[in-house]
Design an enzyme around this catalytic site. Structure first.
Site, PDB file in Angstrom:
ATOM      1  CB  ALA A 184      -1.142   0.236   1.375  1.00 22.27           C
ATOM      2  CB  THR A 185       4.203   2.094   1.261  1.00 19.77           C
ATOM      3  OG1 THR A 185       3.859   1.847   2.713  1.00 19.77           O
ATOM      4  CG2 THR A 185       5.077   3.443   0.750  1.00 19.77           C
ATOM      5  CG  ASN A 195      -2.234   3.170  10.572  1.00 22.24           C
ATOM      6  OD1 ASN A 195      -3.091   4.845  10.389  1.00 22.24           O
ATOM      7  ND2 ASN A 195      -0.781   4.042  11.325  1.00 22.24           N
ATOM      8  CD  GLN A 232      -5.240  -1.121   9.385  1.00 25.31           C
ATOM      9  OE1 GLN A 232      -4.998  -1.501   9.970  1.00 25.31           O
ATOM     10  NE2 GLN A 232      -4.008  -0.656   9.240  1.00 25.31           N
ATOM     11  CB  SER A 285      -2.330  -4.250   2.687  1.00 19.44           C
ATOM     12  OG  SER A 285      -1.336  -4.841   2.539  1.00 19.44           O
ATOM     13  CG  HIS A 310       0.785  -7.145   5.311  1.00 15.40           C
ATOM     14  ND1 HIS A 310       1.224  -6.675   6.779  1.00 15.40           N
ATOM     15  CD2 HIS A 310       1.462  -6.197   4.586  1.00 15.40           C
ATOM     16  CE1 HIS A 310       1.873  -5.553   6.979  1.00 15.40           C
ATOM     17  NE2 HIS A 310       1.291  -4.872   6.125  1.00 15.40           N
ATOM     18  CB  THR A 343       8.660 -10.223 -13.174  1.00 18.21           C
ATOM     19  OG1 THR A 343       9.803 -10.264 -14.301  1.00 18.21           O
ATOM     20  CG2 THR A 343       8.456 -12.015 -13.265  1.00 18.21           C
ATOM     21  CB  CYS A 385       5.359   3.341  10.126  1.00 18.67           C
ATOM     22  SG  CYS A 385       4.047   1.588   8.467  1.00 18.67           S
TER      23      CYS A 385
END
Length: 370
Positions: free
Chosen positions: A70-71, A148, A176, A194, A196, A232, A314
């Site tokens: 997402a960053t 978040n 989130q 995202s 994860h 790729t 973060c």
């Protein structure tokens, strides 16, 4: 260890692991024309569809571009919004994730006007102030669906209406909230998500682009992903993201009910603590709490059998108080006395009961010796 840091990352779902494992041996390049490549390409296409459907794009009318996370998606969204526009202004919110705020501040140093809207003590943006800030010079309005750190849900549709009335784009960081709460996708132009955060693998996210949006490439090279992001793709990561998204869509109601059960227990167990941010308009799987006289970092160190945090992963280790809590009006002392508890699909009732007892006991001991 009891894991209560679901906003930082989530455990890998067993179903997701099963979907990924075959691609450890199937090594075909999804951009190659032979059979192995076509098989890999098919897996990527299925994953794109699975993610889009859970996001709310049932017909896959928009474009879903896989990214490293997402960053990357947020950086691309904000930078490209001003690159492809004659407008030179960004409007965002003080409680946004660092990937949005830091990108916006970098653009400000490149002569882009930046307006960072404040929030109230409940964590919500004032729509009247937003309306005043969003004008015909605004290229993009950036707003997070679910915060978040404090779980507050911003009024995305209302902000999108303001942005579109001024001719600006609306970018939503839905990391989130994706797979957990409804997203007004029809009102968004750009959405970052995202893997994860929804029980999928790390290293993959996506940027969704609304239908018809003309968009400049992020990376140049082989022209992969409609020429927008060369490089790729990993079929294994894509398959994992797709499986996680599909599972989130299928278990949405079950997960929702489970989270509410855990939240009821946790709120009762921590009734002597103060909730940071509003009690309504929030995702209940995120509890950000403070208790006067507590040192959150010391508490985390003392309660080693429970994984929880003092804010976003973060910002951990920076030594700075949370910018989100400061935006709510908390001073440094109150911010440093705050902890974040996040729970999810694999958290049990016993986990909440045990963890709350350990944290409360450690807090009491810390206060006794203060």
């Amino acid at each position: 260890m009891i894991y209560l840091d679901y906003q930082a990352t989530t455990p890998l779902a067993p179903e997701v692991r099963a979907a990924m494992l075959p691609w450890l041996d199937k090594f075909g390049n999804p951009h190659s024309p032979h059979r192995a490549g076509r098989e890999a390409a098919a897996a990527v296409a299925v994953a794109q569809s699975q993610v889009a459907i859970t996001l709310g794009d049932d017909r896959s009318d928009g474009r879903l571009i896989f990214t490293s996370g997402a960053t990357e998606a947020a950086n691309w969204a904000l930078q490209a919004s001003v690159i492809q526009s004659e407008r030179r202004k960004i409007v965002t919110i003080a409680t946004e994730h660092a990937c949005v705020l830091d990108t916006a501040r970098w653009l400000e140093r490149q002569q882009i006007d930046l307006v960072v809207l404040p929030v109230g003590t409940d964590g919500l943006v004032d729509l009247d102030r937003a309306k005043s800030a969003i004008d015909d010079r605004t290229a993009v309005v950036a707003a997070m669906l679910v915060n978040n750190e404090i779980g507050v849900i911003q009024p995305i549709q209302a902000l999108a209406d303001l942005a579109h009335a001024a001719g600006a784009l609306l970018f939503c960081d839905a990391v989130q909230g994706f797979g957990r709460i409804p997203l007004p996708l029809d009102h968004c132009d750009l959405v970052a998500i995202s893997s994860h955060k929804i029980y999928g693998p790390k290293g993959i996210g996506a940027l969704w682009l609304r239908p018809g949006l003309d968009w400049p490439p992020l990376l140049h090279g082989g022209g992969q992903q409609d020429g927008l992001r060369s490089g790729t793709l990993s079929p294994m990561l894509c398959a994992g993201f797709g499986a996680a998204a599909q599972l989130a869509g299928r278990l949405r109601e079950e997960d929702h009910n489970h989270i509410n059960l855990l939240a009821d227990l946790a709120e009762k167990a921590f009734e002597t603590w103060t909730l940071n941010g509003g009690r309504s308009h929030r995702y209940r799987g995120n509890l950000n709490l403070r208790r006067a006289g507590i040192d959150a970092n010391r508490l985390i160190s003392d309660v080693r059998d429970v994984a929880f945090s003092a804010g976003s992963a973060c910002a951990s280790g920076s030594g700075r108080p949370s910018h989100v809590l400061q935006a709510l009006g908390l001073d440094d002392k109150a911010a440093r006395a705050s902890i974040r508890l996040g729970f999810g699909r694999y958290t049990t009732v016993q986990d909440i009961e045990t963890a709350s007892a350990l944290i409360n006991d450690a807090a009491a001991a810390q206060l006794e010796w203060a």
